[in-house]
Design an enzyme around this catalytic site. Structure first.
Site, PDB file in Angstrom:
ATOM      1  N   HIS A  56       0.844  -1.188   0.000  1.00 48.30           N
ATOM      2  CA  HIS A  56       0.000   0.000   0.000  1.00 48.30           C
ATOM      3  C   HIS A  56       0.884   1.244   0.000  1.00 48.30           C
ATOM      4  CE1 HIS A  56       0.807  -0.644   4.292  1.00 48.30           C
ATOM      5  NE2 HIS A  56       0.337   0.562   4.571  1.00 48.30           N
ATOM      6  N   HIS A  58       1.426   3.954   2.064  1.00 47.16           N
ATOM      7  CA  HIS A  58       1.953   4.709   3.193  1.00 47.16           C
ATOM      8  C   HIS A  58       3.481   4.844   3.111  1.00 47.16           C
ATOM      9  CE1 HIS A  58      -1.778   4.165   6.002  1.00 47.16           C
ATOM     10  NE2 HIS A  58      -1.910   5.164   5.161  1.00 47.16           N
ATOM     11  N   ASP A  60       5.923   4.729   5.169  1.00 51.02           N
ATOM     12  CA  ASP A  60       6.794   3.789   5.868  1.00 51.02           C
ATOM     13  C   ASP A  60       6.867   2.443   5.145  1.00 51.02           C
ATOM     14  OD1 ASP A  60       4.092   3.379   6.699  1.00 51.02           O
ATOM     15  OD2 ASP A  60       4.769   2.217   8.414  1.00 51.02           O
ATOM     16  N   HIS A  61       6.169   2.345   4.014  1.00 49.01           N
ATOM     17  CA  HIS A  61       6.240   1.149   3.169  1.00 49.01           C
ATOM     18  C   HIS A  61       6.821   1.446   1.791  1.00 49.01           C
ATOM     19  CE1 HIS A  61       3.653  -1.514   5.752  1.00 49.01           C
ATOM     20  NE2 HIS A  61       3.436  -0.332   6.277  1.00 49.01           N
ATOM     21  N   HIS A 112      -7.432  -0.640   5.884  1.00 42.78           N
ATOM     22  CA  HIS A 112      -6.374   0.228   6.397  1.00 42.78           C
ATOM     23  C   HIS A 112      -6.173   1.386   5.421  1.00 42.78           C
ATOM     24  CE1 HIS A 112      -2.702   1.317   8.507  1.00 42.78           C
ATOM     25  NE2 HIS A 112      -2.012   1.226   7.383  1.00 42.78           N
ATOM     26  N   ASP A 137      -0.159  -3.936   6.411  1.00 45.35           N
ATOM     27  CA  ASP A 137      -0.775  -3.441   7.651  1.00 45.35           C
ATOM     28  C   ASP A 137      -2.238  -3.837   7.765  1.00 45.35           C
ATOM     29  OD1 ASP A 137       1.632  -2.276   8.203  1.00 45.35           O
ATOM     30  OD2 ASP A 137       0.963  -0.204   7.967  1.00 45.35           O
ATOM     31  N   HIS A 175       4.922  -4.785  11.063  1.00 44.91           N
ATOM     32  CA  HIS A 175       5.271  -4.055  12.291  1.00 44.91           C
ATOM     33  C   HIS A 175       5.424  -5.011  13.470  1.00 44.91           C
ATOM     34  CE1 HIS A 175       4.651   0.134  10.919  1.00 44.91           C
ATOM     35  NE2 HIS A 175       3.748  -0.405  10.108  1.00 44.91           N
TER      36      HIS A 175
END
Length: 263
Positions: A56, A58, A60-61, A112, A137, A175
């Site tokens: 996805h 975001h 942090d990905h 999410h 996530d 995570h």
């Protein structure tokens, strides 16, 4: 020899996963939010980047994708999303991708985010190898992702679809949330003996600064409250909190998620 899965810690609690061929240097990178630890691991282990898988949009990905592409001429597989312009091979429900000789099926799992996908490798090409699920996530060990873009019905459906996969599937989420998730799970379902045993084991792992992943779907089905909205104990706990019983699994899920958000 089986495919090797290497966890690369990033930021505070992220894991970037490397999928390495068993007898060579070729390596696929899953959700590289930061290029630096990936490059360090590739160099230290003599690995060669072969491609990127994204679940996805975001940061942090995806935050490390540009730097990796500046170093390597490799494909980027990910959801059909205007928020990830680096994707060169867009994927949707029912598509497949072959990674190091193993075929993965794409499952759309919005909730999410609206563009979230998961990669499920049945591993039928390697007898005896456990299936693999890279779920970003959406599904966590002991929990699930927050609803940033989707609604409870959407997320419950996504989790139900993942829960229906082979129970021996290894769950590679993104995570290190397991301990916190299981503490909440214990509040939601205090009479679950398997959950209490799992929490004790995870407490020991984290005390030794060890990773708690991957999980398995069978473990999640026994201990993850967001996959157990049918549990009478969970329904009773929510009834006591809400003053009236939730009507159906979607409403149970929504109440659980709201409780976890404020836990």
């Amino acid at each position: 020899m089986q495919t090797e899965i290497i966890p690369v810690p990033a930021f505070t609690d992220n894991y970037i996963w490397l999928i390495r061929e068993p007898d060579g240097p070729l390596t696929w990178i899953v959700d590289p939010g930061d290029a630096v630890p990936v490059l360090e691991r590739l160099t230290s282990d003599g690995l060669q980047a072969a491609g990127i898988l994204l679940t996805h949009h975001h940061p942090d990905h995806t935050g490390g994708v540009d730097e990796l592409l500046a170093r390597f001429d490799i494909p980027v597989y990910g959801p059909r999303s205007r928020r990830i312009p680096q994707v060169t091979r867009p994927l949707a429900e029912g598509d497949s991708v072959t990674v190091l000789g193993h075929r993965a099926t794409i499952i759309e799992v919005p909730g999410h985010t609206l563009d979230h996908i998961a990669f499920h490798f049945p591993m039928t090409e390697t007898p005896g190898a456990a299936p693999m699920l890279f779920c970003g996530d959406t599904l966590f060990a002991g929990g699930c992702g927050r609803l940033f873009e989707g609604d409870p019905e959407m997320m419950h459906d996504s989790l139900s679809r993942l829960a229906a996969l082979s129970p021996d599937s290894r769950v590679y989420c993104a995570h290190e949330y397991t301990r916190a998730n299981l503490v909440f799970a214990s509040a939601a379902e205090p009479e679950n003996a398997a959950l209490q045993q799992r929490l004790a084991s995870v407490e020991q792992l984290r005390a030794e600064n060890r990773i708690t992943l991957p999980s398995t779907l069978s473990t999640e089905l026994r201990t993850n409250p967001f996959l157990r909205c049918h549990s009478p104990v969970i329904v009773q706990q929510l009834t006591e909190r809400l003053g009236s019983p939730p009507q159906g699994e979607v409403e149970t899920f929504a109440a659980l998620r709201q409780w976890k958000d404020n836990f």
